[in-house]
Design a protein around this motif. Structure first.
Motif, PDB file in Angstrom:
ATOM      1  N   ARG A 367       1.295   4.939  -7.312  1.00 28.27           N
ATOM      2  CA  ARG A 367       0.474   5.469  -6.208  1.00 28.27           C
ATOM      3  C   ARG A 367      -0.229   4.362  -5.426  1.00 28.27           C
ATOM      4  O   ARG A 367      -0.919   4.640  -4.449  1.00 28.27           O
ATOM      5  CB  ARG A 367      -0.575   6.447  -6.761  1.00 28.27           C
ATOM      6  N   ALA A 368      -0.092   3.133  -5.862  1.00 31.58           N
ATOM      7  CA  ALA A 368      -0.794   2.016  -5.222  1.00 31.58           C
ATOM      8  C   ALA A 368      -0.068   1.569  -3.958  1.00 31.58           C
ATOM      9  O   ALA A 368       1.154   1.674  -3.851  1.00 31.58           O
ATOM     10  CB  ALA A 368      -0.919   0.849  -6.201  1.00 31.58           C
ATOM     11  N   ASN A 369      -0.823   1.055  -2.998  1.00 38.41           N
ATOM     12  CA  ASN A 369      -0.245   0.624  -1.734  1.00 38.41           C
ATOM     13  C   ASN A 369       0.245  -0.822  -1.755  1.00 38.41           C
ATOM     14  O   ASN A 369       1.178  -1.174  -1.048  1.00 38.41           O
ATOM     15  CB  ASN A 369      -1.261   0.793  -0.599  1.00 38.41           C
ATOM     16  N   PHE A 370      -0.398  -1.681  -2.545  1.00 42.28           N
ATOM     17  CA  PHE A 370      -0.017  -3.078  -2.658  1.00 42.28           C
ATOM     18  C   PHE A 370       0.149  -3.719  -1.285  1.00 42.28           C
ATOM     19  O   PHE A 370       1.258  -4.009  -0.825  1.00 42.28           O
ATOM     20  CB  PHE A 370       1.278  -3.235  -3.468  1.00 42.28           C
ATOM     21  N   GLY A 371      -0.961  -3.970  -0.637  1.00 38.70           N
ATOM     22  CA  GLY A 371      -0.938  -4.595   0.675  1.00 38.70           C
ATOM     23  C   GLY A 371      -0.712  -6.094   0.607  1.00 38.70           C
ATOM     24  O   GLY A 371      -0.475  -6.680  -0.453  1.00 38.70           O
ATOM     25  N   ARG A 372      -0.817  -6.715   1.750  1.00 37.00           N
ATOM     26  CA  ARG A 372      -0.525  -8.148   1.878  1.00 37.00           C
ATOM     27  C   ARG A 372      -1.402  -8.991   0.971  1.00 37.00           C
ATOM     28  O   ARG A 372      -0.905  -9.879   0.249  1.00 37.00           O
ATOM     29  CB  ARG A 372      -0.724  -8.558   3.341  1.00 37.00           C
ATOM     30  N   GLU A 373      -2.702  -8.761   0.989  1.00 39.46           N
ATOM     31  CA  GLU A 373      -3.616  -9.590   0.209  1.00 39.46           C
ATOM     32  C   GLU A 373      -3.373  -9.428  -1.294  1.00 39.46           C
ATOM     33  O   GLU A 373      -3.355 -10.408  -2.047  1.00 39.46           O
ATOM     34  CB  GLU A 373      -5.063  -9.233   0.553  1.00 39.46           C
ATOM     35  N   GLN A 374      -3.166  -8.201  -1.743  1.00 40.88           N
ATOM     36  CA  GLN A 374      -2.894  -7.977  -3.160  1.00 40.88           C
ATOM     37  C   GLN A 374      -1.607  -8.660  -3.595  1.00 40.88           C
ATOM     38  O   GLN A 374      -1.540  -9.233  -4.686  1.00 40.88           O
ATOM     39  CB  GLN A 374      -2.804  -6.480  -3.450  1.00 40.88           C
ATOM     40  N   THR A 375      -0.598  -8.599  -2.741  1.00 40.51           N
ATOM     41  CA  THR A 375       0.679  -9.216  -3.090  1.00 40.51           C
ATOM     42  C   THR A 375       0.526 -10.720  -3.267  1.00 40.51           C
ATOM     43  O   THR A 375       1.026 -11.305  -4.236  1.00 40.51           O
ATOM     44  CB  THR A 375       1.733  -8.919  -2.008  1.00 40.51           C
ATOM     45  N   PHE A 376      -0.182 -11.356  -2.341  1.00 39.41           N
ATOM     46  CA  PHE A 376      -0.414 -12.793  -2.481  1.00 39.41           C
ATOM     47  C   PHE A 376      -1.213 -13.106  -3.746  1.00 39.41           C
ATOM     48  O   PHE A 376      -0.945 -14.091  -4.442  1.00 39.41           O
ATOM     49  CB  PHE A 376      -1.140 -13.333  -1.251  1.00 39.41           C
ATOM     50  N   GLN A 377      -2.193 -12.279  -4.044  1.00 43.50           N
ATOM     51  CA  GLN A 377      -2.995 -12.510  -5.237  1.00 43.50           C
ATOM     52  C   GLN A 377      -2.146 -12.429  -6.505  1.00 43.50           C
ATOM     53  O   GLN A 377      -2.305 -13.236  -7.434  1.00 43.50           O
ATOM     54  CB  GLN A 377      -4.133 -11.492  -5.309  1.00 43.50           C
ATOM     55  N   ILE A 378      -1.230 -11.460  -6.556  1.00 40.15           N
ATOM     56  CA  ILE A 378      -0.355 -11.330  -7.723  1.00 40.15           C
ATOM     57  C   ILE A 378       0.558 -12.547  -7.831  1.00 40.15           C
ATOM     58  O   ILE A 378       0.756 -13.107  -8.920  1.00 40.15           O
ATOM     59  CB  ILE A 378       0.474 -10.036  -7.634  1.00 40.15           C
ATOM     60  N   MET A 379       1.115 -12.988  -6.703  1.00 46.98           N
ATOM     61  CA  MET A 379       1.984 -14.160  -6.712  1.00 46.98           C
ATOM     62  C   MET A 379       1.248 -15.394  -7.229  1.00 46.98           C
ATOM     63  O   MET A 379       1.759 -16.144  -8.073  1.00 46.98           O
ATOM     64  CB  MET A 379       2.529 -14.413  -5.304  1.00 46.98           C
ATOM     65  N   GLU A 380       0.028 -15.596  -6.725  1.00 46.13           N
ATOM     66  CA  GLU A 380      -0.748 -16.761  -7.149  1.00 46.13           C
ATOM     67  C   GLU A 380      -1.150 -16.655  -8.615  1.00 46.13           C
ATOM     68  O   GLU A 380      -1.207 -17.663  -9.323  1.00 46.13           O
ATOM     69  CB  GLU A 380      -1.974 -16.918  -6.264  1.00 46.13           C
ATOM     70  N   THR A 381      -1.407 -15.448  -9.070  1.00 46.17           N
ATOM     71  CA  THR A 381      -1.764 -15.264 -10.472  1.00 46.17           C
ATOM     72  C   THR A 381      -0.587 -15.602 -11.380  1.00 46.17           C
ATOM     73  O   THR A 381      -0.750 -16.258 -12.417  1.00 46.17           O
ATOM     74  CB  THR A 381      -2.221 -13.815 -10.732  1.00 46.17           C
TER      75      THR A 381
END
Length: 462
Positions: A367-381
């Motif tokens: 149900r999550a939208n996973f926008g641009r900022e979240q995606t970058f945060q996951i990649m960096e993590t």
């Protein structure tokens, strides 16, 4: 990132372990069975690939359909692309490699053994007159037995919801798609759908799975305005996160089944990290241990670790998209590893708790939208210092580079990063792929450096 481009980097990492089988020239097949014939068959009957192959349906040579491409079967059977792998799935059972595997396993004929047919063909309890095993992994393996919806889905005014109500598998739902793909690309308890360590030792490719990447490789449709209107636009990061959650849930579920988790006096080594055991052995007096300490696995030195590739990826996704569950998930992951040293009973109990959290995460991420900022945060993590020490073994490292690849492609596909801007990071992704291109030469520290060098570029792209 185009399917062709993504396949080139995956091939470099030795993850071309998708199914292979027989090719059919579907364009010469007659038009679909009459509506009345389909309606006369029992619900849940598999009608066969030929019923989809008319030139007014999915059997054209050119993608010139007004609503859908209509060359989907040609793409499904295309020999030169990974998109044709499912159609080749049966044929591979009669090739020299499969014959040799069958011989080692004591199987007379791989092409007639359910142990192999479980994944190399469409599993059909009820078969229509045009169904053929030689179709390999056909349309209905993914879209569901078509007797109930075959006629309705091309009727004037048909809707996706109506088709689903008649039995069409809603593959636009990431949880549904993951469940369907996992049966063969990860394993299930169904007959012939579990690639054990013994089967891999006989020569079968190691099992690997990443939902969004594999979906892209097998995609036969265009996600155009009509598709988006009927099913919504695909969120690649959502599919990746749900796939990771459900892969872990599936793994723990299978591990909890005594019939699958043990073989004689031995545990089923399928569940363990291959590279932790398949290392070079040094006997000389000056030799040093080849294993590296992993902070995510509180287990005794020398004990084979459970394959935690999905746990590692989820720890990155949770930190960003479900921080309220991060502490619980990480504690349960470590507790599960620790319980493995205590015996099967405690390990199964700990697996059950971790599995419940994985199920919750699959629901949350779906149900999550996973926008641009979240995606970058996951990649960096994933590429950052917090998780880097957990990249001690091959499987987790391959999942990490596939994840960065998938998430970057999601940003490009959604217009959140331009292809030109992403090119600098693609070069570094390919360096990381090269670091895992050969499992026998994998070096954890080299891989960490390759992946870590991408962090600065990710921050610049943000």
């Amino acid at each position: 990132m185009s399917g062709k481009r993504r396949w080139s980097v995956v091939a470099a990492s030795l993850f071309c372990c998708v199914l292979a089988g027989i090719a059919l020239f579907i364009s010469s097949v007659a038009a679909p069975a009459p509506v009345e014939a389909a309606q006369d068959l029992a619900s849940g009957t598999h009608m066969g690939v030929a019923t989809c192959g008319g030139t007014t349906c999915h059997g054209r040579q050119e993608a010139d359909g007004e609503i859908v491409r209509q060359d989907e079967l040609m793409r499904w059977q295309e020999e030169s692309t990974p998109g044709g792998a499912h159609s080749r799935a049966f044929r591979v059972l009669r090739e020299p490699r499969s014959i040799a595997i069958a011989k080692r396993l004591g199987i007379k004929d791989a092409a007639s053994s359910q142990q192999c047919l479980g994944c190399h063909t469409t599993q059909a309890a009820k078969k229509g007159p045009r169904f053929q095993l030689s179709d390999g992994v056909g349309c209905e393996s993914c879209h569901g037995a078509s007797s109930g919806w075959l006629s309705a889905h091309y009727a004037v005014g048909a809707t996706h919801a109506r088709n689903v109500s008649l039995g069409l598998t809603p593959l636009d739902n990431p949880k549904v798609r993951a469940s369907a793909c996992l049966d063969c690309h990860f394993g299930s308890a169904k007959d012939g759908q579990f690639v054990s360590h013994r089967i891999m030792a006989a020569g079968h490719p190691r099992v690997a799975f990443e939902l969004d990447l594999f979906s892209t490789l097998q995609q036969h449709h265009d996600e155009d305005a009509d598709y988006i209107r009927r099913k919504g636009k695909t969120n690649n990061v959502r599919f990746w996160a749900v796939g990771q959650s459900m892969a872990l849930e599936r793994s723990l579920n299978l591990f909890s089944k005594p019939s699958l988790a043990t073989e004689g006096i031995f545990p089923e080594f399928y569940f363990y990290d291959c590279h932790s055991c398949h290392r070079r052995i040094y006997d000389e007096a000056s030799a040093r241990p080849t294993s590296i300490s992993n902070p995510g696995r509180p287990i005794p030195e020398g004990m084979p670790p459970y394959n935690d590739e999905n746990m590692i990826m989820l720890s990155a996704a949770i930190a960003v998209a479900a921080p309220d569950l991060a502490g619980q998930f990480n504690a349960q992951s470590k507790a599960f590893h620790a319980a493995m040293a205590q015996g099967r009973g405690p390990a199964v109990e700990a697996a059950g708790r971790l599995r419940q959290t994985a199920t919750v995460l699959a629901d949350r991420f779906s149900r999550a939208n996973f926008g641009r900022e979240q995606t970058f945060q996951i990649m960096e993590t994933i590429a950052g210092q917090a998780i880097s020490p957990r990249f001690t073994d091959y499987e987790g490292s391959v999942q990490a580079v596939m994840a960065i690849d998938t998430l970057l492609s999601g940003l490009v596909n959604n217009g959140q990063v331009s292809e030109a801007a992403a090119s600098s990071l693609r070069g570094q992704i390919n360096v990381a792929y090269k670091a895992v291109s050969e499992p026998n030469s994998y070096e954890p520290l080299q891989f960490r450096r390759a992946l870590g060098s991408a962090v600065r570029t990710m921050r610049a792209l943000r």
